[in-house]
Design a protein around this motif. Structure first.
Motif, PDB file in Angstrom:
ATOM      1  N   VAL A  69       4.891  11.318  15.208  1.00 17.92           N
ATOM      2  CA  VAL A  69       3.728  12.051  14.552  1.00 17.92           C
ATOM      3  C   VAL A  69       3.521  11.560  13.349  1.00 17.92           C
ATOM      4  O   VAL A  69       2.378  10.966  12.905  1.00 17.92           O
ATOM      5  N   LEU A  70       4.629  11.261  12.375  1.00 18.15           N
ATOM      6  CA  LEU A  70       4.351  10.801  11.216  1.00 18.15           C
ATOM      7  C   LEU A  70       3.866   9.392  11.224  1.00 18.15           C
ATOM      8  O   LEU A  70       2.980   9.209  10.388  1.00 18.15           O
ATOM      9  N   GLY A  71       4.437   8.600  12.219  1.00 19.51           N
ATOM     10  CA  GLY A  71       4.018   7.179  12.190  1.00 19.51           C
ATOM     11  C   GLY A  71       2.284   7.102  12.684  1.00 19.51           C
ATOM     12  O   GLY A  71       1.450   6.215  11.988  1.00 19.51           O
TER      13      GLY A  71
ATOM     14  N   VAL B 223       9.850   4.990   8.963  1.00 14.95           N
ATOM     15  CA  VAL B 223       9.862   6.404   9.138  1.00 14.95           C
ATOM     16  C   VAL B 223      10.982   7.019   9.831  1.00 14.95           C
ATOM     17  O   VAL B 223      11.200   7.812  11.017  1.00 14.95           O
ATOM     18  N   TYR B 224      12.094   6.269   9.639  1.00 17.45           N
ATOM     19  CA  TYR B 224      13.401   6.489  10.318  1.00 17.45           C
ATOM     20  C   TYR B 224      13.779   7.880  10.230  1.00 17.45           C
ATOM     21  O   TYR B 224      14.426   8.306  11.077  1.00 17.45           O
ATOM     22  N   ASN B 225      13.739   8.137   8.665  1.00 13.70           N
ATOM     23  CA  ASN B 225      14.092   9.768   8.604  1.00 13.70           C
ATOM     24  C   ASN B 225      13.116  10.799   8.806  1.00 13.70           C
ATOM     25  O   ASN B 225      13.235  11.647   7.634  1.00 13.70           O
ATOM     26  N   ALA B 226      12.208  10.629   9.562  1.00 12.09           N
ATOM     27  CA  ALA B 226      11.111  11.310   9.375  1.00 12.09           C
ATOM     28  C   ALA B 226      11.523  12.870   9.646  1.00 12.09           C
ATOM     29  O   ALA B 226      12.389  12.988  10.762  1.00 12.09           O
ATOM     30  N   ASN B 227      10.737  13.868   9.213  1.00 11.67           N
ATOM     31  CA  ASN B 227      10.940  15.319   9.600  1.00 11.67           C
ATOM     32  C   ASN B 227       9.731  16.131   9.590  1.00 11.67           C
ATOM     33  O   ASN B 227       8.549  15.429   9.069  1.00 11.67           O
ATOM     34  N   TRP B 228       9.587  17.321  10.088  1.00 13.28           N
ATOM     35  CA  TRP B 228       8.281  18.110   9.982  1.00 13.28           C
ATOM     36  C   TRP B 228       7.876  18.494   8.673  1.00 13.28           C
ATOM     37  O   TRP B 228       6.751  18.664   8.603  1.00 13.28           O
TER      38      TRP B 228
ATOM     39  N   CYS C 202       0.437   8.813   2.526  1.00 16.89           N
ATOM     40  CA  CYS C 202       1.166   7.805   3.405  1.00 16.89           C
ATOM     41  C   CYS C 202       2.361   7.128   2.813  1.00 16.89           C
ATOM     42  O   CYS C 202       3.564   7.295   3.535  1.00 16.89           O
ATOM     43  N   VAL C 203       2.214   6.512   1.669  1.00 17.15           N
ATOM     44  CA  VAL C 203       3.256   5.754   0.973  1.00 17.15           C
ATOM     45  C   VAL C 203       4.511   6.842   0.777  1.00 17.15           C
ATOM     46  O   VAL C 203       5.584   6.367   0.507  1.00 17.15           O
ATOM     47  N   SER C 204       4.223   8.177   0.034  1.00 18.89           N
ATOM     48  CA  SER C 204       4.989   8.915  -0.439  1.00 18.89           C
ATOM     49  C   SER C 204       6.046   9.428   0.940  1.00 18.89           C
ATOM     50  O   SER C 204       7.393   9.738   0.732  1.00 18.89           O
ATOM     51  N   VAL C 205       5.693   9.210   2.213  1.00 13.89           N
ATOM     52  CA  VAL C 205       6.690   9.651   3.390  1.00 13.89           C
ATOM     53  C   VAL C 205       7.326   8.569   4.141  1.00 13.89           C
ATOM     54  O   VAL C 205       8.032   8.528   4.982  1.00 13.89           O
ATOM     55  N   SER C 206       6.247   7.304   4.088  1.00 18.51           N
ATOM     56  CA  SER C 206       6.981   6.306   4.759  1.00 18.51           C
ATOM     57  C   SER C 206       7.244   4.853   4.042  1.00 18.51           C
ATOM     58  O   SER C 206       7.516   3.786   4.620  1.00 18.51           O
TER      59      SER C 206
ATOM     60  N   ILE D 156      -6.888   2.694  15.498  1.00 21.35           N
ATOM     61  CA  ILE D 156      -6.282   1.202  15.476  1.00 21.35           C
ATOM     62  C   ILE D 156      -5.040   1.307  14.680  1.00 21.35           C
ATOM     63  O   ILE D 156      -4.009   0.599  14.961  1.00 21.35           O
ATOM     64  N   GLY D 157      -5.195   1.726  13.409  1.00 21.21           N
ATOM     65  CA  GLY D 157      -4.103   1.699  12.516  1.00 21.21           C
ATOM     66  C   GLY D 157      -2.956   2.785  13.330  1.00 21.21           C
ATOM     67  O   GLY D 157      -1.765   2.387  12.924  1.00 21.21           O
ATOM     68  N   MET D 158      -3.338   3.594  13.766  1.00 23.08           N
ATOM     69  CA  MET D 158      -2.220   4.563  14.399  1.00 23.08           C
ATOM     70  C   MET D 158      -1.663   4.090  15.541  1.00 23.08           C
ATOM     71  O   MET D 158      -0.273   4.008  15.602  1.00 23.08           O
TER      72      MET D 158
END
Length: 347
Positions: free
Chosen positions: A72-74, A202-207, A266-270, A302-304
């Motif tokens: 979802v984050l990606g 986005v390896y350590n992605a969380n909710w 986007c940059v702040s999380v990925s 497309i980016g998604m």
């Protein structure tokens, strides 16, 4: 006048066909990412887990704690970067512009790393404030980059596309140096986390990260889409646009602020995932033409799709090691950028 104001139905049908196609491809990518990995799951297991039919604790852990937040984050990051790239290319009238090349990525990243250095993971604040702090720091960094772009890339009140790129590259190098300096001042654990993050992961992605990104996209995307007609007009000479009554300076500032908000969130999380904002608008224009009413949402999907696929490749093709999504996208993006640069020079 009628040709400008009326959108032909075939083009509208083409847009919806393409939009739904990329949405379906993204759903297919999500399905493949959910079912494949170090611990493979069958479609039946995934469906039962999502619908809460006889849930199994191990499956809950894999899907809801590891895979789904990451996917979802990606998707959100790819959507935001694709739209931001389309808008920046429209504002600058330069097909080589994107958040990374213009230095906005680097500036937002530098301020986020500075935030990580100052807090060192020990920030004591209400939950909602701690969730939004990194995007806000990134937003401030992006604003600094935009102010510097406005200052150095204008001559006699007008933007020059070539100069915009040169200033952006200089800003990216400068903020990259600041980021490196600050990260070297960190302790070993935080330095390692910052290095992985800066590679675009986005390896350590969380909710919580999903929650911090979503409001920016929900609020800013409609603002940009409602100004699609203005972006169309901005492809004309600035004097011509002013002559028909468009407040070019004001509209450009609003659109730039929206782009900075999207990129910063986007940059702040990925971290820095480059080239999505460059490639997605080019694909969209080849498929649907130059009407921003269609380009903006199409760039988003497309980016998604790009980020979802790149993340899946990074975590499976090089297993057991994982390659950050930013590196996977760059492997494709660098040759494409060189091709576009060569094509532009030939013209």
């Amino acid at each position: 006048m009628s040709k400008l104001s009326l959108s032909p139905k075939p083009k509208q049908r083409t847009f919806w066909t393409l939009f739904l196609l990329f949405c379906l491809l993204s759903l297919a990518g999500i399905y493949v990412s959910l079912t494949n990995g170090t611990f493979d799951l069958s479609p039946k297991d995934v469906l039962r887990t999502l619908l809460r039919i006889h849930p199994v604790e191990d499956y809950d852990l894999v899907i809801f704690d590891f895979r789904l937040p990451r996917i979802v984050l990606g998707a959100l990051v790819g959507f935001g970067l694709g739209i931001a790239g389309a808008v920046l290319q429209g504002i600058s009238r330069n097909s080589l512009a994107d958040p990374g090349i213009l230095g906005i990525h680097a500036a937002a990243g530098a301020f986020v790393v500075l935030f990580m250095f100052l807090t060192a993971g020990t920030m004591k604040a209400p939950a909602w404030l701690s969730v939004m702090s990194m995007p806000m720091f990134g937003f401030i960094g992006g604003l600094v980059a935009v102010v510097m772009l406005f200052t150095f890339a204008r001559q006699h009140g007008e933007f020059h596309p070539q100069q915009l790129i040169l200033v952006g590259i200089a800003l990216a190098s400068g903020f990259g140096a600041v980021t490196l300096y600050v990260s070297l001042k960190m302790d070993a654990q935080n330095f390692e986390a910052a290095t992985v993050w800066l590679a675009g992961s986005v390896y350590n992605a969380n909710w919580r990260q999903v929650l911090s990104t979503l409001p920016w996209l929900v609020i800013l995307t409609p603002v940009i889409w409602r100004r699609a007609a203005v972006l169309d007009l901005m492809q004309l000479h600035e004097v011509s646009v002013k002559g028909i009554g468009v407040a070019v300076g004001r509209e450009r500032q609003i659109l730039l602020l929206c782009c900075v908000g999207l990129v910063s969130a986007c940059v702040s999380v990925s971290g820095s995932i480059g080239f999505v904002g460059l490639i997605a608008p080019h694909i969209a224009r080849r498929l649907i033409g130059n009407t921003y009413r269609y380009i903006v949402p199409l760039c988003g999907v497309i980016g998604m799709l790009m980020v979802i696929i790149a993340d899946f490749i990074g975590k499976t093709v090089f297993a057991p090691a994982e390659l950050p999504v930013g590196i996977v996208v760059s492997i494709i993006g660098v040759p494409y950028f060189i091709f576009l640069l060569f094509k532009t020079r030939v013209r």
